[in-house]
Design a protein around this motif. Structure first.
Motif, PDB file in Angstrom:
ATOM      1  N   MET A   1      57.154  26.796  -8.766  1.00 60.22           N
ATOM      2  CA  MET A   1      56.004  27.281  -9.538  1.00 60.22           C
ATOM      3  C   MET A   1      54.763  27.330  -8.643  1.00 60.22           C
ATOM      4  N   THR A   2      54.037  28.446  -8.726  1.00 61.05           N
ATOM      5  CA  THR A   2      52.811  28.620  -7.944  1.00 61.05           C
ATOM      6  C   THR A   2      51.692  27.768  -8.522  1.00 61.05           C
ATOM      7  N   THR A   3      51.012  27.026  -7.665  1.00 62.71           N
ATOM      8  CA  THR A   3      49.896  26.207  -8.112  1.00 62.71           C
ATOM      9  C   THR A   3      48.543  26.735  -7.629  1.00 62.71           C
ATOM     10  N   ARG A   4      48.549  27.469  -6.500  1.00 64.47           N
ATOM     11  CA  ARG A   4      47.298  28.020  -5.980  1.00 64.47           C
ATOM     12  C   ARG A   4      47.611  29.122  -4.979  1.00 64.47           C
TER      13      ARG A   4
ATOM     14  N   GLU B   1      50.615  28.245  -2.527  1.00 66.07           N
ATOM     15  CA  GLU B   1      50.973  26.841  -2.662  1.00 66.07           C
ATOM     16  C   GLU B   1      51.903  26.696  -3.866  1.00 66.07           C
ATOM     17  N   ARG B   2      53.099  26.176  -3.591  1.00 66.79           N
ATOM     18  CA  ARG B   2      54.091  25.954  -4.637  1.00 66.79           C
ATOM     19  C   ARG B   2      54.435  24.474  -4.677  1.00 66.79           C
ATOM     20  N   ALA B   3      55.048  24.055  -5.746  1.00 70.60           N
ATOM     21  CA  ALA B   3      55.375  22.641  -5.899  1.00 70.60           C
ATOM     22  C   ALA B   3      56.312  22.151  -4.802  1.00 70.60           C
TER      23      ALA B   3
ATOM     24  N   PRO C   1      49.066  31.262 -11.181  1.00 72.05           N
ATOM     25  CA  PRO C   1      49.151  30.057 -12.023  1.00 72.05           C
ATOM     26  C   PRO C   1      48.872  30.309 -13.497  1.00 72.05           C
ATOM     27  N   ASP C   2      48.098  31.366 -13.824  1.00 67.13           N
ATOM     28  CA  ASP C   2      47.801  31.647 -15.241  1.00 67.13           C
ATOM     29  C   ASP C   2      48.840  32.553 -15.895  1.00 67.13           C
TER      30      ASP C   2
END
Length: 265
Positions: A1-4, A36-38, A191-192
């Motif tokens: 999952m993409t965080t940023r 940035e991904r988990a 992320p959204d």
């Protein structure tokens, strides 16, 4: 999952004929993404790398004279990642729109990463079939022996395009043949829950995706000169125009339009 997601310029260029902005834009960029991904970092395109700075001649005199890149150490992806507190080995994957010199130059700075590219583009670079292909690909940029992840055609539907999952469900290769034999866009889920689409060199000038389109005629000529399949390039550009007009949840941008990068930063 993409965080940023970070939008980076990994190679400012000042094209010949740029004064006044009539023939060419005053400033072009090598727009790359740091995702940035988990489970690690993903780089979308890599701009110019430290190997290009160490041996500028490998880029070729015609390219240097026409494009006039800064080739600044602080603009390399590896330097910008360091400024954000990341090490090269934090990058698990590099997903490339294509293997032209200003897109693949930095892959040697991430020797542990998997390098994702379409199978058609990989074949074009490894076994160039035309004079244009022999001139555009710089074998020295992958002389270190990358960990290639080569993706064949086919896949799931993505807003009417065929998408090939590159890194999980949130980083997708979108075949957009034309500029090169295996050129692709790279879609990243934000992320959204929306999407951004790095359209690579499917277009160079933001006006080309407006409705109706507008053109920088110097850029139009350059794109025709560099296109392997001009008709398909124009067809895919029209499809991208329709995507932008019909799907506001998708943000489309090109690799080289500086105002697009400035707005997204």
């Amino acid at each position: 999952m993409t965080t940023r997601i970070h939008h980076l310029d990994c190679g400012t260029m000042h094209p010949f004929g740029a004064p006044g902005g009539r023939l060419m834009p005053r400033r072009m960029v090598a727009h790359c993404l740091l995702v940035e991904r988990a489970d690690g970092l993903v780089l979308v395109d890599s701009g110019f790398g430290t190997g290009d700075l160490a041996d500028k001649a490998r880029l070729g005199r015609p390219f240097l004279a026409l494009v006039r890149p800064d080739l600044a150490a602080e603009q390399t992806a590896v330097a910008q990642l360091a400024a954000l507190g990341h090490a090269p080995e934090d990058v698990t994957d590099v997903v490339l729109t294509h293997l032209d010199v200003d897109h693949a130059g930095g892959i040697g700075d991430f020797p542990h990463a998997r390098i994702h590219v379409t199978a058609a583009e990989h074949r074009a670079a490894m076994e160039p079939a035309t004079l244009l292909e022999k001139r555009r690909y710089i074998q020295a940029q992958w002389a270190h022996g990358p960990r290639w992840e080569v993706h064949e055609a086919g896949g799931d539907d993505w807003f009417g395009f065929t998408g090939v999952r590159a890194v999980g469900d949130d980083v997708v290769l979108i075949p957009l043949r034309g500029h090169t034999r295996g050129h692709a866009g790279v879609a990243v889920r934000t992320p959204d829950g929306g999407w951004i689409l790095h359209a690579g060199d499917s277009y160079f000038w933001r006006g080309e995706l407006e409705t109706p389109p507008s053109y920088n005629f110097g850029m139009v000529g350059f794109q025709k000169l560099m296109a392997v399949h001009e008709k398909e390039r124009r067809t895919n550009q029209e499809r991208l125009r329709e995507l932008r007009a019909g799907h506001p949840e998708v943000t489309v941008f090109s690799a080289h339009d500086a105002p697009e990068l400035d707005a997204l930063r």
